[in-house]
Design a protein around this motif. Sequence first.
Motif, PDB file in Angstrom:
ATOM      1  N   GLY A  67      -7.221   3.621   1.263  1.00 40.44           N
ATOM      2  CA  GLY A  67      -6.759   2.809   2.381  1.00 40.44           C
ATOM      3  C   GLY A  67      -7.040   3.369   3.752  1.00 40.44           C
ATOM      4  O   GLY A  67      -7.081   2.610   4.727  1.00 40.44           O
ATOM      5  N   LYS A  68      -7.223   4.686   3.867  1.00 42.98           N
ATOM      6  CA  LYS A  68      -7.394   5.266   5.203  1.00 42.98           C
ATOM      7  C   LYS A  68      -8.779   4.952   5.762  1.00 42.98           C
ATOM      8  O   LYS A  68      -8.909   4.309   6.797  1.00 42.98           O
ATOM      9  N   PHE A  69      -9.832   5.403   5.072  1.00 43.65           N
ATOM     10  CA  PHE A  69     -11.188   5.182   5.570  1.00 43.65           C
ATOM     11  C   PHE A  69     -11.519   3.694   5.592  1.00 43.65           C
ATOM     12  O   PHE A  69     -12.156   3.200   6.525  1.00 43.65           O
ATOM     13  N   PHE A  70     -11.090   2.961   4.568  1.00 43.48           N
ATOM     14  CA  PHE A  70     -11.436   1.544   4.490  1.00 43.48           C
ATOM     15  C   PHE A  70     -10.449   0.668   5.269  1.00 43.48           C
ATOM     16  O   PHE A  70     -10.589  -0.550   5.301  1.00 43.48           O
ATOM     17  N   LEU A  91      -4.132   2.017  -2.922  1.00 37.38           N
ATOM     18  CA  LEU A  91      -5.169   2.427  -3.874  1.00 37.38           C
ATOM     19  C   LEU A  91      -5.583   3.856  -3.580  1.00 37.38           C
ATOM     20  O   LEU A  91      -5.849   4.208  -2.428  1.00 37.38           O
ATOM     21  N   GLY A  92      -5.598   4.669  -4.616  1.00 37.34           N
ATOM     22  CA  GLY A  92      -6.074   6.038  -4.522  1.00 37.34           C
ATOM     23  C   GLY A  92      -6.598   6.462  -5.879  1.00 37.34           C
ATOM     24  O   GLY A  92      -6.591   5.679  -6.838  1.00 37.34           O
ATOM     25  N   ASP A 134      -5.452  -7.312  -6.103  1.00 35.51           N
ATOM     26  CA  ASP A 134      -6.118  -7.205  -4.800  1.00 35.51           C
ATOM     27  C   ASP A 134      -6.696  -5.819  -4.569  1.00 35.51           C
ATOM     28  O   ASP A 134      -7.787  -5.681  -4.001  1.00 35.51           O
ATOM     29  N   ALA A 135      -5.987  -4.779  -4.999  1.00 33.97           N
ATOM     30  CA  ALA A 135      -6.520  -3.422  -4.855  1.00 33.97           C
ATOM     31  C   ALA A 135      -7.799  -3.265  -5.678  1.00 33.97           C
ATOM     32  O   ALA A 135      -8.783  -2.670  -5.213  1.00 33.97           O
TER      33      ALA A 135
END
Lengths: 326, 326
Positions: A190-193, A200-201, A225-226
């Motif tokens: 979720g951070k970069f995108f 999601l990880g 969705d993830a």
Amino acid sequence: MSAAAALETFSRHGGRLAAAAAAFPAAPRPWIDLSTGVNPRPYPAPAATRAARARLPDPETLRALEAAAAAAFGAPAERVTAVPGSESAIRLLPDLLGVRRVAIAHDTYGGHAEAWRAAGAEILRRPEDAEAWVVVNPNNPDGRATAADELLASAAIRWTVVDEAFVETEPELSVAAQAGGRLIVLRSFGKFFGLAGLRLGFVIADADVTARLRARLGDWPLSADAITAGQAAYVDTPWADAARKRLARDAARLDRLLAAAGLTPLGGTLLFRLARAPDAAGVFLRLAHAGVLCRPFADPRLLRFGLPGRPAEWTRLAAALSGERS
Amino acid sequence: MSAAAALETFSRHGGRLAAAAAAFPAAPRPWIDLSTGVNPRPYPAPAATRAARARLPDPETLRALEAAAAAAFGAPAERVTAVPGSESAIRLLPDLLGVRRVAIAHDTYGGHAEAWRAAGAEILRRPEDAEAWVVVNPNNPDGRATAADELLASAAIRWTVVDEAFVETEPELSVAAQAGGRLIVLRSFGKFFGLAGLRLGFVIADADVTARLRARLGDWPLSADAITAGQAAYVDTPWADAARKRLARDAARLDRLLAAAGLTPLGGTLLFRLARAPDAAGVFLRLAHAGVLCRPFADPRLLRFGLPGRPAEWTRLAAALSGERS
């Protein structure tokens, strides 16, 4: 709100926009949230279909997502397990590894210490004394890099958990390809995108840790969705390349803006910048009164800033910062 | 595919549509998935906004969802914790409770036994011998009800985990309002509301269990879409009332259809029906060749059917069932 109360409320985690709006009711709306390290220009992910939201996510689809992510990480697909946010993995690992003495490198993201304390582990400073070493690489909030050699040498001796939540903009730091044995790597989507709300990880680990992790996640850990967004994003290399270039430009621009306002940029990653201010709590409060939420710390000299997104956000941040100088 | 191989592949969990399509490549499309107990007419939930998907879900928003769900359950809000699917809670509870001997009531959903085994617990049949008793109420797959008195009496002696995944259509069975002490209640969102892909469930427990659970979930356990959908659904009483009436009609219709095809309806809940067939594996295979996936069990006399949704699904099921008689 007093400086002390603000530090208390907003220094534990970022993203407390509702609390900020309640604490500073006269601040102009909408709030600009610079309190996290999430890319302000999200990946244009497709939403899950209505059919996919209605049914239990198919395990084959989940495996396909893990394979796409593994290829992006340079890791073998069978070592990659998708989790509902890397935070969930941080919370699961202490029970999973059964370690009682852990060392956590540097001043870093507080969730690691919280998770180990909740599991009853003792938190030490020196990895030499511990059964496990946790390293956020690059580190949050200061961006400090730990060399791969040091991580691999540690993993030869003890569990070594490398949280690569912010590695997408410095991929040369990643040890994801070497994960296995006692080296466990965490990745965040979720951070970069820019899609932190999807949760999601990934955990990259050997077969035994992977099997135990999957047993604790159950069969349907991720939302439709993830899965849909991750499958599209991890194969979109052109988007990632362009995002890295844009983030580099914007991080440099933010440093210039902070320096012009009298703060001292101390580094960070391309998704957030750390700065020193003589009166960080005061700067935090003045920005908050202008509807800009940044991130204070227990250390009263430090502030962290995520990147503004839209031009209007840059303008408002610049005005709020220069106002604080006047 | 042989009957034995089909049982092996499809009797562990439902929802294996991709595996079914691979095993029966000549079956007509689209597949009709009757292998789970998910409402085929989903709640018309709003999607999360783009902004909500981009950022970390605000803890205040999560608390608001828990309050809405608690009101629907008749439980105090501070005892209700949202989780990414009740399956995730099933997997977390063994480590959380630290129990070594557990009894699981009846033949039931296999995820419970898997979770306790993964945590190293011994699984017994009689609650009298165990430190914890797990009851799915109403039970999956046979719909058997356990009286509230029996559950409360058990909770006076040992941990008693009541999985109310299918209780929405029999709300009088619920002990959610009594949860606390050694009584822990699990609730599922996706089944009754027909949105299993969103991953949303709840644990209702006392303050200590709740605090330990939250420490293991971390600060952002749920996706923005799960929060948005749950907040809307749990206050929409008219939709829930209409859904219960419709499910009752459709469950009765499905029983008649199964009986007309020579199967013996054995009950279930309003979200799935169990039936006995002299040759259940044979019926499973013939339905699969017609593109209809139902749920076999290790017991070769049993099949479980979720409810068809659209009229065309009822028609195809009726044709496939009557074809099997001819």
